[in-house]
Design an enzyme around this catalytic site. Structure first.
Site, mmCIF file in Angstrom:
data_model
loop_
_atom_site.group_PDB
_atom_site.id
_atom_site.type_symbol
_atom_site.label_atom_id
_atom_site.label_comp_id
_atom_site.label_asym_id
_atom_site.label_seq_id
_atom_site.Cartn_x
_atom_site.Cartn_y
_atom_site.Cartn_z
ATOM 1 C CD GLU A 259 -2.870 0.979 0.186
ATOM 2 O OE1 GLU A 259 -2.925 1.794 -0.846
ATOM 3 O OE2 GLU A 259 -3.950 0.012 0.364
ATOM 4 C CB VAL B 106 0.258 3.643 -5.023
ATOM 5 C CG1 VAL B 106 -0.454 4.468 -5.857
ATOM 6 C CG2 VAL B 106 0.581 2.233 -5.534
ATOM 7 C CB ILE C 95 -4.067 8.180 -0.446
ATOM 8 C CG1 ILE C 95 -3.854 9.433 -0.556
ATOM 9 C CG2 ILE C 95 -5.532 7.798 -1.153
ATOM 10 C CD1 ILE C 95 -3.709 10.423 -1.929
ATOM 11 N N GLY D 124 13.366 19.158 1.051
ATOM 12 C CA GLY D 124 13.629 17.545 1.134
ATOM 13 C C GLY D 124 12.545 16.850 0.234
ATOM 14 C CD GLU E 10 15.340 10.995 -3.884
ATOM 15 O OE1 GLU E 10 16.483 10.595 -3.851
ATOM 16 O OE2 GLU E 10 14.377 10.653 -3.107
ATOM 17 C CE LYS F 108 4.398 7.185 -5.834
ATOM 18 N NZ LYS F 108 4.632 8.674 -5.723
ATOM 19 N N GLY G 287 6.540 11.224 2.766
ATOM 20 C CA GLY G 287 6.942 11.646 4.071
ATOM 21 C C GLY G 287 7.192 10.435 5.097
HETATM 22 N N1 LIG Z 1 10.469 8.775 1.295
HETATM 23 C C1 LIG Z 1 8.944 8.843 1.178
HETATM 24 O O1 LIG Z 1 8.461 9.537 1.252
HETATM 25 C C2 LIG Z 1 8.363 7.499 0.291
HETATM 26 C C3 LIG Z 1 7.247 7.243 -0.066
HETATM 27 C C4 LIG Z 1 6.732 6.183 -0.470
HETATM 28 C C5 LIG Z 1 7.678 5.259 -0.758
HETATM 29 N N2 LIG Z 1 8.722 5.420 -0.710
HETATM 30 C C6 LIG Z 1 10.033 4.252 -1.073
HETATM 31 O O2 LIG Z 1 10.509 3.735 0.070
HETATM 32 C C7 LIG Z 1 11.770 3.294 -0.358
HETATM 33 C C8 LIG Z 1 12.686 3.808 0.950
HETATM 34 O O3 LIG Z 1 12.594 5.395 0.648
HETATM 35 P P1 LIG Z 1 13.167 6.290 1.649
HETATM 36 O O4 LIG Z 1 12.789 7.621 1.124
HETATM 37 O O5 LIG Z 1 12.955 5.782 2.878
HETATM 38 O O6 LIG Z 1 14.919 6.268 1.309
HETATM 39 P P2 LIG Z 1 16.046 6.768 2.118
HETATM 40 O O7 LIG Z 1 15.590 7.797 3.206
HETATM 41 O O8 LIG Z 1 17.066 7.058 0.806
HETATM 42 O O9 LIG Z 1 16.650 5.475 2.729
HETATM 43 C C9 LIG Z 1 17.324 4.309 2.005
HETATM 44 C C10 LIG Z 1 17.586 3.493 3.171
HETATM 45 O O10 LIG Z 1 17.994 2.221 2.606
HETATM 46 C C11 LIG Z 1 18.973 1.714 2.888
HETATM 47 N N3 LIG Z 1 19.808 0.636 2.161
HETATM 48 C C12 LIG Z 1 20.195 1.183 0.633
HETATM 49 N N4 LIG Z 1 20.567 -0.267 0.114
HETATM 50 C C13 LIG Z 1 20.541 -1.199 1.044
HETATM 51 C C14 LIG Z 1 21.088 -2.424 0.996
HETATM 52 N N5 LIG Z 1 21.428 -3.089 -0.230
HETATM 53 N N6 LIG Z 1 20.865 -3.222 2.146
HETATM 54 C C15 LIG Z 1 20.235 -2.521 3.253
HETATM 55 N N7 LIG Z 1 19.739 -1.377 3.322
HETATM 56 C C16 LIG Z 1 19.999 -0.579 2.153
HETATM 57 C C17 LIG Z 1 20.144 2.944 3.304
HETATM 58 O O11 LIG Z 1 21.140 2.392 4.069
HETATM 59 P P3 LIG Z 1 22.114 3.481 4.861
HETATM 60 O O12 LIG Z 1 20.959 4.216 5.897
HETATM 61 O O13 LIG Z 1 23.088 2.677 5.253
HETATM 62 O O14 LIG Z 1 22.334 4.526 3.796
HETATM 63 C C18 LIG Z 1 18.871 3.700 3.795
HETATM 64 O O15 LIG Z 1 18.811 3.413 5.318
HETATM 65 C C19 LIG Z 1 12.032 3.522 -1.655
HETATM 66 O O16 LIG Z 1 11.638 2.604 -2.347
HETATM 67 C C20 LIG Z 1 11.117 4.799 -2.128
HETATM 68 O O17 LIG Z 1 10.627 4.893 -3.164
HETATM 69 C C21 LIG Z 1 9.414 6.340 -0.060
#
Ligand SMILES: NC(=O)c1ccc[n+]([C@@H]2O[C@H](COP(=O)([O-])OP(=O)(O)OC[C@H]3O[C@@H](n4cnc5c(N)ncnc54)[C@H](OP(=O)(O)O)[C@@H]3O)[C@@H](O)[C@H]2O)c1
Length: 413
Positions: free
Chosen positions: A122, A125, A129, A180, A183, A198, A295
């Protein structure tokens, strides 16, 4: 009698991972506990006890006491490796990773079937929501005619700043980065890739169709210029980055395009980083959902709901798999666009079937006319090489055999 807590193995401790960790404590969630957190970078300071941290994925994948995997890393290929290994070991998976899903959807769905392991997503996407579960559950008997929306908060934030505060694109992008939202490499957001991933996930739950990202057109907001904005403004419209899934008598087309949006469109007032999903249906009318699309806490909220669904054994139903929707022939999807271009080859390659307006903007030629979704998909590279602007007018007709035309979305230019 108290039951044993579910042990979670968490991959990733970035925005989403930390959000989940804090949310579980904040809401005092009693049914599950994070047992291990796998991360990558050994030099980063961490806010959790070092005993929880591992740099070796196998510490989670091979730990028999781990009941469920939450995958929240930023590497789609590695995520697929981790998630598929976990599912093969019979560990249910909750993920937020839309890019992994879009790239490997078929493989993951097959794995879910063959292993019988629960797989929920969930949070992938539109963040908070609950649209995947809603489509899957509450619209099982409804015919979805179209899904449109704002699926990417970063590009919507940038467009809001451009339209409301008259910032130029570069400054609006910088603001989004400073806050923030965006990227340092914003391509996935502003290029429409994120919104496309999505849309691909929703296509499965709305129509039972699995698209590969290569099959779905995405054109972003990256090359819009002042005169494109001025054209929209002169008509009282805005431009939004709109992913669209259209069902024309069982034939489905999918695309992401900057689109002119009129004041009476439900998307018109969706501003800043908000997300929206508009469902048009055959029997129950139009449904709109708005909320935070990203977020730490909004995303973690969806992840936590999925964890609860694993606990209460509620997999997705995929009811639309049993209805014969199919992908539309893209040569039959006629789409009207505003095209601003320098290189005449762009116009030639798009082979317009009709042109009803032409003028000059910022020294470039602009035409408004009808091409096909197939031509647009095939010409994406040359459109980008020319830094052309492509904006949908909202007119999409799908021609079926014997020229039976259905007009699904109509915005007059
Ligand atoms: N941010 C959002 O609001 C959001 C919303 C919906 C979906 N998402 C999705 O959720 C996922 C995570 O997003 P995020 O924003 O949380 O990313 P992020 O802040 O860039 O954090 C990524 C995390 O992944 C870890 N990582 C990367 N490669 C790894 C590996 N091989 N083994 C273990 N850990 C690894 C990193 O480790 P380190 O800490 O060691 O660097 C970091 O802790 C992505 O797929 C994103 O598209 C994000």
């Amino acid at each position: 009698m108290s039951r044993r807590k579910l042990n979670i193995g968490l991959f990733g401790f970035g925005v989403v991972g930390q959000g989940l960790y804090q949310l579980i404590q904040g809401v005092n969630y009693q049914d599950a506990v994070i047992r291990k957190v796998a991360v990558k970078d050994r030099s980063k300071p961490r806010s959790i006890p070092p005993t929880l941290i591992t740099f070796d994925a196998n510490d989670i994948l091979e730990d028999e006491s781990v009941d469920l995997i939450v995958e929240a890393i930023d590497d789609a290929d590695e995520a697929y490796r981790l998630v598929s290994t976990a599912m093969q070991k019979g560990k249910p998976v909750v993920t937020a990773n839309k890019k992994m899903l879009a790239l490997y959807f078929k493989e993951l769905l097959d794995l879910q079937l063959t292993t019988g392991t629960m797989f929920l997503y969930e949070a992938a996407v539109c963040g908070a929501i609950p649209v995947v579960r809603t489509l899957d559950n509450s619209f099982a008997f409804e015919t979805i005619q179209s899904i449109r929306g704002i699926f990417n908060g970063t590009s919507n934030y940038i467009l809001s700043k451009i339209f409301k505060e008259r910032l130029d694109y570069a400054l609006a992008l910088k603001q989004a980065q400073d806050l923030g939202f965006a990227e340092s490499d914003p391509t996935s957001d502003v290029g429409g890739f994120d919104a496309k991933y999505k849309a691909i996930i929703l296509a499965k739950h709305a129509f039972g169709i699995v698209y590969h990202p290569k099959e779905v057109l995405n054109i972003g907001i990256d090359y819009l210029v002042g005169d494109d904005i001025a054209f929209a403004r002169s008509k009282g419209w805005k431009i939004k980055l709109v992913p669209t899934l259209l069902n024309t008598q069982g034939k489905v087309s999918a695309f992401v395009l900057p689109t002119f949006v009129k004041p009476d469109d439900k998307l018109f007032d969706i501003e800043e980083e908000l997300n929206a999903v508009i469902l048009d249906t055959a029997y129950s009318g139009t449904h709109s959902f708005t909320g935070k699309g990203a977020g730490a806490f909004p995303t973690a909220f969806s992840v936590l709901n999925d964890i609860r669904s694993v606990l209460s054994s509620q997999p997705y139903l995929y009811q639309k798999d049993f209805i014969p929707f199919e992908k539309a022939d893209l040569t039959e999807v006629k789409i009207e666009i505003y095209l601003r271009f320098k290189n005449p080859q762009v116009k030639e390659a798009l082979a317009f079937e009709s042109i009803r307006e032409g003028f000059i903007a910022e020294g470039d030629e602009v035409i408004i006319g009808v091409t096909t979704l197939k031509k647009l998909l095939d010409c994406r590279a040359i459109i980008y090489a020319d830094k052309s602007a492509v904006i949908g007018t909202g007119q999409v007709d799908v021609i079926k055999k014997k020229l039976q035309v259905s007009k699904l979305i109509s915005t007059e230019v």
